[in-house]
Design an enzyme around this catalytic site. Sequence first.
Site, PDB file in Angstrom:
ATOM      1  N   GLY A  10      91.420  67.541 102.294  1.00 51.46           N
ATOM      2  CA  GLY A  10      90.269  66.983 101.570  1.00 51.46           C
ATOM      3  C   GLY A  10      88.945  67.538 102.094  1.00 51.46           C
ATOM      4  N   LYS A  84      88.737  57.038  97.552  1.00 54.62           N
ATOM      5  CA  LYS A  84      87.344  56.790  97.946  1.00 54.62           C
ATOM      6  C   LYS A  84      86.376  56.522  96.798  1.00 54.62           C
ATOM      7  CE  LYS A  84      85.944  61.619  97.854  1.00 54.62           C
ATOM      8  NZ  LYS A  84      85.170  62.693  98.457  1.00 54.62           N
ATOM      9  N   SER A 124      83.019  53.882 106.971  1.00 53.72           N
ATOM     10  CA  SER A 124      81.895  54.228 106.087  1.00 53.72           C
ATOM     11  C   SER A 124      80.727  53.292 106.337  1.00 53.72           C
ATOM     12  CB  SER A 124      82.367  54.087 104.636  1.00 53.72           C
ATOM     13  OG  SER A 124      81.263  54.093 103.775  1.00 53.72           O
ATOM     14  N   TYR A 148      86.814  49.145  97.521  1.00 55.05           N
ATOM     15  CA  TYR A 148      86.888  50.309  98.414  1.00 55.05           C
ATOM     16  C   TYR A 148      86.317  49.941  99.782  1.00 55.05           C
ATOM     17  CZ  TYR A 148      85.251  54.495 100.785  1.00 55.05           C
ATOM     18  OH  TYR A 148      84.990  55.429 101.752  1.00 55.05           O
ATOM     19  N   LYS A 152      87.962  49.549 103.883  1.00 56.63           N
ATOM     20  CA  LYS A 152      87.435  50.082 105.144  1.00 56.63           C
ATOM     21  C   LYS A 152      87.255  48.966 106.171  1.00 56.63           C
ATOM     22  CE  LYS A 152      87.244  54.353 103.938  1.00 56.63           C
ATOM     23  NZ  LYS A 152      88.282  55.239 104.452  1.00 56.63           N
ATOM     24  N   PHE A 177      77.662  58.301 107.003  1.00 57.85           N
ATOM     25  CA  PHE A 177      76.610  58.090 106.016  1.00 57.85           C
ATOM     26  C   PHE A 177      76.924  59.009 104.817  1.00 57.85           C
ATOM     27  CE2 PHE A 177      73.969  54.677 107.493  1.00 57.85           C
ATOM     28  CZ  PHE A 177      74.693  54.363 108.638  1.00 57.85           C
TER      29      PHE A 177
HETATM   30  N1  LIG Z   1      82.874  61.628 101.203  1.00 57.12           N
HETATM   31  C1  LIG Z   1      82.194  60.519 101.466  1.00 57.12           C
HETATM   32  O1  LIG Z   1      81.086  60.324 100.947  1.00 57.12           O
HETATM   33  C2  LIG Z   1      82.741  59.490 102.442  1.00 57.12           C
HETATM   34  C3  LIG Z   1      81.873  58.554 102.994  1.00 57.12           C
HETATM   35  C4  LIG Z   1      82.392  57.593 103.875  1.00 57.12           C
HETATM   36  C5  LIG Z   1      83.745  57.588 104.180  1.00 57.12           C
HETATM   37  N2  LIG Z   1      84.574  58.504 103.603  1.00 57.12           N
HETATM   38  C6  LIG Z   1      86.012  58.457 103.927  1.00 57.12           C
HETATM   39  O2  LIG Z   1      86.387  59.655 104.556  1.00 57.12           O
HETATM   40  C7  LIG Z   1      87.730  59.999 104.212  1.00 57.12           C
HETATM   41  C8  LIG Z   1      87.748  61.435 103.685  1.00 57.12           C
HETATM   42  O3  LIG Z   1      86.853  61.528 102.592  1.00 57.12           O
HETATM   43  P1  LIG Z   1      86.695  62.862 101.750  1.00 57.12           P
HETATM   44  O4  LIG Z   1      85.343  62.837 101.150  1.00 57.12           O
HETATM   45  O5  LIG Z   1      87.131  64.022 102.551  1.00 57.12           O
HETATM   46  O6  LIG Z   1      87.742  62.536 100.589  1.00 57.12           O
HETATM   47  P2  LIG Z   1      88.848  63.491  99.912  1.00 57.12           P
HETATM   48  O7  LIG Z   1      89.356  62.764  98.729  1.00 57.12           O
HETATM   49  O8  LIG Z   1      88.297  64.858  99.722  1.00 57.12           O
HETATM   50  O9  LIG Z   1      89.963  63.545 101.059  1.00 57.12           O
HETATM   51  C9  LIG Z   1      90.944  62.534 101.209  1.00 57.12           C
HETATM   52  C10 LIG Z   1      92.295  63.235 101.208  1.00 57.12           C
HETATM   53  O10 LIG Z   1      93.318  62.237 101.367  1.00 57.12           O
HETATM   54  C11 LIG Z   1      94.409  62.589 100.521  1.00 57.12           C
HETATM   55  N3  LIG Z   1      95.166  61.347 100.275  1.00 57.12           N
HETATM   56  C12 LIG Z   1      94.784  60.261  99.571  1.00 57.12           C
HETATM   57  N4  LIG Z   1      95.773  59.350  99.591  1.00 57.12           N
HETATM   58  C13 LIG Z   1      96.795  59.877 100.335  1.00 57.12           C
HETATM   59  C14 LIG Z   1      98.088  59.411 100.716  1.00 57.12           C
HETATM   60  N5  LIG Z   1      98.570  58.229 100.308  1.00 57.12           N
HETATM   61  N6  LIG Z   1      98.858  60.211 101.482  1.00 57.12           N
HETATM   62  C15 LIG Z   1      98.411  61.426 101.879  1.00 57.12           C
HETATM   63  N7  LIG Z   1      97.213  61.920 101.538  1.00 57.12           N
HETATM   64  C16 LIG Z   1      96.405  61.149 100.782  1.00 57.12           C
HETATM   65  C17 LIG Z   1      93.767  63.210  99.284  1.00 57.12           C
HETATM   66  O11 LIG Z   1      94.637  64.079  98.589  1.00 57.12           O
HETATM   67  C18 LIG Z   1      92.578  63.968  99.893  1.00 57.12           C
HETATM   68  O12 LIG Z   1      92.914  65.316 100.181  1.00 57.12           O
HETATM   69  C19 LIG Z   1      88.188  58.968 103.197  1.00 57.12           C
HETATM   70  O13 LIG Z   1      88.951  57.996 103.877  1.00 57.12           O
HETATM   71  C20 LIG Z   1      86.894  58.379 102.684  1.00 57.12           C
HETATM   72  O14 LIG Z   1      87.047  57.053 102.261  1.00 57.12           O
HETATM   73  C21 LIG Z   1      84.109  59.462 102.759  1.00 57.12           C
END
Ligand SMILES: NC(=O)c1ccc[n+]([C@@H]2O[C@H](COP(=O)([O-])OP(=O)(O)OC[C@H]3O[C@@H](n4cnc5c(N)ncnc54)[C@H](O)[C@@H]3O)[C@@H](O)[C@H]2O)c1
Length: 333
Positions: A10, A84, A124, A148, A152, A177
């Site tokens: 991701g 997310k 988050s 969501y 968290k 953030f």
């Molecule tokens: N991007 C943001 O703005 C942000 C902000 C705060 C927190 N987060 C948290 O950070 C983490 C990563 O975010 P990101 O932006 O890289 O998201 P993303 O969707 O790009 O990455 C998450 C990855 O998890 C994989 N995934 C989801 N469910 C799964 C499962 N059951 N088994 C295996 N793989 C699974 C998805 O295929 C994806 O590749 C997440 O937990 C998200 O909630 C993101």
Amino acid sequence: MAILVSGGTGFIGSHTCVELLNKGEEVIIFDNLSNSKREVVGKIERITGKKAKFYKADMLDKDALEKIFGENDIEAVVHFAGYKAVGESVHVPLKYFENNIVGTIYLCETMKKHNCKKMVFSSSATVYGMKNKSPLSEEMPLSVTNPYGRTKLMIEDMLRDICTADSEWGVMLLRYFNPIGAHKSGLIGEDPNGIPTNLLPNIVNAVTKKNGPLKVFGSDYPTRDGSCVRDYIHVEDLAAGHVCALKELRRRNGIEAVNLGTGNGYSVFEIIDAFEKVNGVKVPYEIVGRRDGDVAECYANPEKAKRIFKWNATRGISEMCADLWNYVLTNRK
Ligand SMILES: NC(=O)c1ccc[n+]([C@@H]2O[C@H](COP(=O)([O-])OP(=O)(O)OC[C@H]3O[C@@H](n4cnc5c(N)ncnc54)[C@H](O)[C@@H]3O)[C@@H](O)[C@H]2O)c1
């Protein structure tokens, strides 16, 4: 021993894998590819010149987790996997509770079984809710406004209970953030499915004329120019924060929540302006009404990360906008 990265293909996970490999760590990735692509693994390897072992696996599949832990000697898990999309979570909460919470329970159970008790968790800034005033500090009261966010907060609480029950566990709850930008190479970046809700992917869509002009939600907030203010952090700085968290976990057990933000807030209009200037493009936009659930200002107090991790965000807003646009141009089909 290896570091297992859940959700490692991701957006944030892939940048963290690069950072870990560059620091000489052995990296194993698992991802079910629900929101990312297999080809990201090859790109991580191209950037770093190092191999990363990949499993296409779902964290809800206990047998798949057992296989990964059985075949490898895993020291710690950096846990990104999860859904997310805030808006979607309101409509299908059970999907979020099952994937994010049940998935994390299975992951922790498997870790415990294999005596792997160190985790860096993607939390988050959403856990600070709407009532706290920025800058947001780790000790402030927590609350959430959507399913969501609740996943968290529930996972934070669950990990706290696990650490209380067994003092051999060590967990870092990293409260992100607003991660934006992309790797300098243009090879990896954010590749959102469907219509994005975050500002920067929407700016890109407005410039590339995908969904019409950018909607600016509200220009009457009590901020310097009336638009919402957020703390944007370059995804490479964020990734570096995970390596620091891991280093700290090697020294200690117990649980800590740590903000990863810059401490600087930028308004929507300031971001539009920065994006236009650094990339030489025009961002068409229209001002519409406020959006439910948006607070006027949200930015971090980053002092704890500086103190514990000796970590600092080093990349500014122009660099974030330039790297994002470079990623878009590099990957334009
Ligand atoms: N991007 C943001 O703005 C942000 C902000 C705060 C927190 N987060 C948290 O950070 C983490 C990563 O975010 P990101 O932006 O890289 O998201 P993303 O969707 O790009 O990455 C998450 C990855 O998890 C994989 N995934 C989801 N469910 C799964 C499962 N059951 N088994 C295996 N793989 C699974 C998805 O295929 C994806 O590749 C997440 O937990 C998200 O909630 C993101």
